[in-house]
Scaffold this active site. Structure first.
Site, PDB file in Angstrom:
ATOM      1  N   LYS A  51       0.823  -1.207   0.000  1.00 28.63           N
ATOM      2  CA  LYS A  51       0.000   0.000   0.000  1.00 28.63           C
ATOM      3  C   LYS A  51       0.863   1.266   0.000  1.00 28.63           C
ATOM      4  O   LYS A  51       2.084   1.203   0.160  1.00 28.63           O
ATOM      5  CB  LYS A  51      -0.924  -0.037   1.222  1.00 28.63           C
ATOM      6  CG  LYS A  51      -1.875  -1.249   1.226  1.00 28.63           C
ATOM      7  CD  LYS A  51      -2.828  -1.203   2.410  1.00 28.63           C
ATOM      8  CE  LYS A  51      -3.792  -2.382   2.414  1.00 28.63           C
ATOM      9  NZ  LYS A  51      -4.790  -2.280   3.500  1.00 28.63           N
ATOM     10  N   TYR A  64     -12.450  -2.531  -3.163  1.00 27.65           N
ATOM     11  CA  TYR A  64     -12.922  -2.472  -1.771  1.00 27.65           C
ATOM     12  C   TYR A  64     -14.452  -2.370  -1.690  1.00 27.65           C
ATOM     13  O   TYR A  64     -14.985  -1.869  -0.701  1.00 27.65           O
ATOM     14  CB  TYR A  64     -12.267  -1.292  -1.054  1.00 27.65           C
ATOM     15  CG  TYR A  64     -10.817  -1.533  -0.682  1.00 27.65           C
ATOM     16  CD1 TYR A  64     -10.442  -2.629   0.097  1.00 27.65           C
ATOM     17  CD2 TYR A  64      -9.812  -0.660  -1.097  1.00 27.65           C
ATOM     18  CE1 TYR A  64      -9.107  -2.854   0.444  1.00 27.65           C
ATOM     19  CE2 TYR A  64      -8.475  -0.878  -0.753  1.00 27.65           C
ATOM     20  CZ  TYR A  64      -8.140  -1.977   0.015  1.00 27.65           C
ATOM     21  OH  TYR A  64      -6.820  -2.199   0.363  1.00 27.65           O
ATOM     22  N   PHE A  77     -15.124   4.448   7.221  1.00 25.86           N
ATOM     23  CA  PHE A  77     -13.729   4.724   6.842  1.00 25.86           C
ATOM     24  C   PHE A  77     -13.488   4.578   5.336  1.00 25.86           C
ATOM     25  O   PHE A  77     -12.364   4.792   4.864  1.00 25.86           O
ATOM     26  CB  PHE A  77     -12.771   3.808   7.613  1.00 25.86           C
ATOM     27  CG  PHE A  77     -13.018   2.330   7.422  1.00 25.86           C
ATOM     28  CD1 PHE A  77     -12.533   1.654   6.316  1.00 25.86           C
ATOM     29  CD2 PHE A  77     -13.739   1.619   8.369  1.00 25.86           C
ATOM     30  CE1 PHE A  77     -12.752   0.306   6.138  1.00 25.86           C
ATOM     31  CE2 PHE A  77     -13.976   0.259   8.196  1.00 25.86           C
ATOM     32  CZ  PHE A  77     -13.480  -0.398   7.082  1.00 25.86           C
ATOM     33  N   ARG A 128      -1.845 -14.593   4.042  1.00 24.12           N
ATOM     34  CA  ARG A 128      -2.693 -13.909   5.038  1.00 24.12           C
ATOM     35  C   ARG A 128      -2.079 -14.074   6.431  1.00 24.12           C
ATOM     36  O   ARG A 128      -2.040 -13.132   7.218  1.00 24.12           O
ATOM     37  CB  ARG A 128      -4.113 -14.497   5.029  1.00 24.12           C
ATOM     38  CG  ARG A 128      -4.923 -14.184   3.799  1.00 24.12           C
ATOM     39  CD  ARG A 128      -5.444 -12.776   3.737  1.00 24.12           C
ATOM     40  NE  ARG A 128      -6.466 -12.493   4.731  1.00 24.12           N
ATOM     41  CZ  ARG A 128      -7.171 -11.369   4.773  1.00 24.12           C
ATOM     42  NH1 ARG A 128      -6.955 -10.417   3.868  1.00 24.12           N
ATOM     43  NH2 ARG A 128      -8.075 -11.157   5.698  1.00 24.12           N
ATOM     44  N   THR A 164      -5.962  -7.628  10.335  1.00 21.90           N
ATOM     45  CA  THR A 164      -6.160  -6.308   9.726  1.00 21.90           C
ATOM     46  C   THR A 164      -5.649  -5.165  10.596  1.00 21.90           C
ATOM     47  O   THR A 164      -4.936  -4.285  10.114  1.00 21.90           O
ATOM     48  CB  THR A 164      -7.671  -6.091   9.438  1.00 21.90           C
ATOM     49  OG1 THR A 164      -8.137  -7.194   8.657  1.00 21.90           O
ATOM     50  CG2 THR A 164      -7.910  -4.789   8.701  1.00 21.90           C
ATOM     51  N   ARG A 205       2.435  -7.064   9.332  1.00 24.57           N
ATOM     52  CA  ARG A 205       1.729  -5.946   9.966  1.00 24.57           C
ATOM     53  C   ARG A 205       2.148  -5.794  11.423  1.00 24.57           C
ATOM     54  O   ARG A 205       2.299  -4.668  11.921  1.00 24.57           O
ATOM     55  CB  ARG A 205       0.223  -6.167   9.856  1.00 24.57           C
ATOM     56  CG  ARG A 205      -0.324  -5.945   8.450  1.00 24.57           C
ATOM     57  CD  ARG A 205      -1.741  -6.462   8.303  1.00 24.57           C
ATOM     58  NE  ARG A 205      -2.376  -6.039   7.060  1.00 24.57           N
ATOM     59  CZ  ARG A 205      -3.538  -6.530   6.627  1.00 24.57           C
ATOM     60  NH1 ARG A 205      -4.177  -7.454   7.327  1.00 24.57           N
ATOM     61  NH2 ARG A 205      -4.065  -6.091   5.493  1.00 24.57           N
ATOM     62  N   ASN A 239      -1.898  -0.283   7.094  1.00 23.93           N
ATOM     63  CA  ASN A 239      -1.369  -1.587   7.523  1.00 23.93           C
ATOM     64  C   ASN A 239      -0.505  -2.258   6.456  1.00 23.93           C
ATOM     65  O   ASN A 239      -0.395  -3.478   6.398  1.00 23.93           O
ATOM     66  CB  ASN A 239      -2.512  -2.492   7.993  1.00 23.93           C
ATOM     67  CG  ASN A 239      -3.582  -2.663   6.929  1.00 23.93           C
ATOM     68  OD1 ASN A 239      -3.404  -2.227   5.792  1.00 23.93           O
ATOM     69  ND2 ASN A 239      -4.674  -3.315   7.281  1.00 23.93           N
ATOM     70  N   HIS A 257      -1.968  -5.504   1.362  1.00 24.64           N
ATOM     71  CA  HIS A 257      -3.219  -6.217   1.074  1.00 24.64           C
ATOM     72  C   HIS A 257      -2.859  -7.611   0.604  1.00 24.64           C
ATOM     73  O   HIS A 257      -1.890  -7.782  -0.132  1.00 24.64           O
ATOM     74  CB  HIS A 257      -4.004  -5.503  -0.040  1.00 24.64           C
ATOM     75  CG  HIS A 257      -5.057  -6.391  -0.649  1.00 24.64           C
ATOM     76  ND1 HIS A 257      -6.311  -6.550  -0.096  1.00 24.64           N
ATOM     77  CD2 HIS A 257      -5.031  -7.224  -1.744  1.00 24.64           C
ATOM     78  CE1 HIS A 257      -7.013  -7.414  -0.823  1.00 24.64           C
ATOM     79  NE2 HIS A 257      -6.253  -7.840  -1.830  1.00 24.64           N
ATOM     80  N   GLU A 291      -8.849 -11.164  -8.269  1.00 24.98           N
ATOM     81  CA  GLU A 291      -7.942 -10.020  -8.107  1.00 24.98           C
ATOM     82  C   GLU A 291      -6.746 -10.118  -9.059  1.00 24.98           C
ATOM     83  O   GLU A 291      -6.311  -9.109  -9.620  1.00 24.98           O
ATOM     84  CB  GLU A 291      -7.484  -9.917  -6.644  1.00 24.98           C
ATOM     85  CG  GLU A 291      -8.643  -9.514  -5.717  1.00 24.98           C
ATOM     86  CD  GLU A 291      -8.231  -9.340  -4.260  1.00 24.98           C
ATOM     87  OE1 GLU A 291      -9.018  -8.751  -3.506  1.00 24.98           O
ATOM     88  OE2 GLU A 291      -7.136  -9.793  -3.868  1.00 24.98           O
TER      89      GLU A 291
HETATM   90  P1  IDP Z   1      -7.838  -7.024   5.191  1.00 26.34           P
HETATM   91  O1  IDP Z   1      -6.983  -5.997   4.476  1.00 26.34           O
HETATM   92  O2  IDP Z   1      -7.141  -7.575   6.404  1.00 26.34           O
HETATM   93  O3  IDP Z   1      -8.375  -8.101   4.282  1.00 26.34           O
HETATM   94  P2  IDP Z   1     -10.494  -5.795   5.091  1.00 26.34           P
HETATM   95  O4  IDP Z   1     -11.570  -5.993   6.103  1.00 26.34           O
HETATM   96  O5  IDP Z   1     -10.655  -6.430   3.752  1.00 26.34           O
HETATM   97  O6  IDP Z   1      -9.118  -6.256   5.785  1.00 26.34           O
HETATM   98  O7  IDP Z   1     -10.296  -4.218   4.932  1.00 26.34           O
HETATM   99  C1  IDP Z   1      -9.560  -3.703   3.855  1.00 26.34           C
HETATM  100  C2  IDP Z   1      -8.720  -2.546   4.363  1.00 26.34           C
HETATM  101  O8  IDP Z   1      -9.587  -1.511   4.849  1.00 26.34           O
HETATM  102  C3  IDP Z   1      -7.824  -2.883   5.553  1.00 26.34           C
HETATM  103  O9  IDP Z   1      -6.627  -3.537   5.187  1.00 26.34           O
HETATM  104  C4  IDP Z   1      -7.598  -1.505   6.142  1.00 26.34           C
HETATM  105  O10 IDP Z   1      -6.648  -0.775   5.379  1.00 26.34           O
HETATM  106  C5  IDP Z   1      -8.977  -0.876   5.980  1.00 26.34           C
HETATM  107  N1  IDP Z   1      -9.821  -1.116   7.159  1.00 26.34           N
HETATM  108  C6  IDP Z   1     -10.478  -2.253   7.498  1.00 26.34           C
HETATM  109  N2  IDP Z   1     -11.147  -2.108   8.655  1.00 26.34           N
HETATM  110  C7  IDP Z   1     -10.929  -0.850   9.066  1.00 26.34           C
HETATM  111  C8  IDP Z   1     -11.367  -0.086  10.210  1.00 26.34           C
HETATM  112  O11 IDP Z   1     -12.095  -0.566  11.082  1.00 26.34           O
HETATM  113  N3  IDP Z   1     -10.923   1.208  10.294  1.00 26.34           N
HETATM  114  C9  IDP Z   1     -10.120   1.774   9.332  1.00 26.34           C
HETATM  115  N4  IDP Z   1      -9.694   1.098   8.262  1.00 26.34           N
HETATM  116  C10 IDP Z   1     -10.082  -0.204   8.121  1.00 26.34           C
HETATM  117 MG    MG Z   2      -9.646  -7.906   2.676  1.00 27.28          MG
END
Ligand code: IDP
Ligand code: MG
Length: 155
Positions: A11, A51, A59, A87, A93, A104, A114, A117, A128
């Site tokens: 990212k 997304y 957010f 993963r 996350t 992370r 973080n 992805h 993807e």
């Molecule tokens: P992942 O990246 O671990 O698969 P996802 O739920 O798919 O998690 O969320 C995608 C991205 O959205 C996360 O990596 C993070 O950058 C952001 N994100 C997810 N949940 C939150 C939150 O509760 N607050 C702020 N950003 C979030």
């Molecule tokens: Mg995800």
């Protein structure tokens, strides 16, 4: 366990904090094979699709802005059980809660910033990879050290 391919995105925080090399090093060191690697500046439409599952979250606008601030690094890595493995290497996350030793957990402390992805299922990975990489950008080849990474019956 089957050999799989999964998509990773380093990212904009990884790019701007100079962490891409460190993250790639960790995945390479694990034994994963890079079969595609490039930089791209993702546009809003692409990010909204990527997304889409988070479109209703508060957010979401920040996430789209953050991911389009600068180019990102995209890669496809291949290996045994790669989707779940990557993963696990990434950690959860919320980087603040991600276990030490994970990407992370070691390199970030935010829920949103973080650094990486990774596709969350084999089906998502297929979609993807197809969405972000052209066929000619992906390479099928044998690593010369594959006999030292895997036993015969693991490939
Ligand atoms: P992942 O990246 O671990 O698969 P996802 O739920 O798919 O998690 O969320 C995608 C991205 O959205 C996360 O990596 C993070 O950058 C952001 N994100 C997810 N949940 C939150 C939150 O509760 N607050 C702020 N950003 C979030
Ligand atoms: Mg995800």
């Amino acid at each position: 366990m089957a050999v799989e391919r999964t998509l990773i995105i380093l990212k904009t925080d990884a790019v701007n904090r100079g962490l891409c090399g460190e993250i790639i090093k960790r995945l390479e060191g694990k034994g994963l094979k890079f079969v595609g690697l490039k930089m791209a500046w993702l546009d809003e439409k692409t990010l909204r699709e990527h997304y889409a599952h988070l479109a209703s979250k508060p957010f979401f606008p920040d996430l789209i802005e953050f991911m389009s601030r600068s180019p990102v690094v995209l890669a496809v890595v291949e290996g045994r059980n790669a989707v779940e493995l990557v993963r696990n290497l990434c950690g959860v996350t919320d980087a603040n809660k991600a276990a030490p030793g994970t990407i992370r957990g070691d390199l970030a402390l935010s829920t949103s910033r973080n650094v990486i992805h990774a596709s969350d299922s084999l089906e998502t990975a297929r979609k993807e990879i197809e969405g972000f990489f052209k066929k000619e950008e992906l390479f099928s080849y044998k690593l010369s050290n594959s006999k030292y990474l895997y036993a015969e019956d693991e490939l």
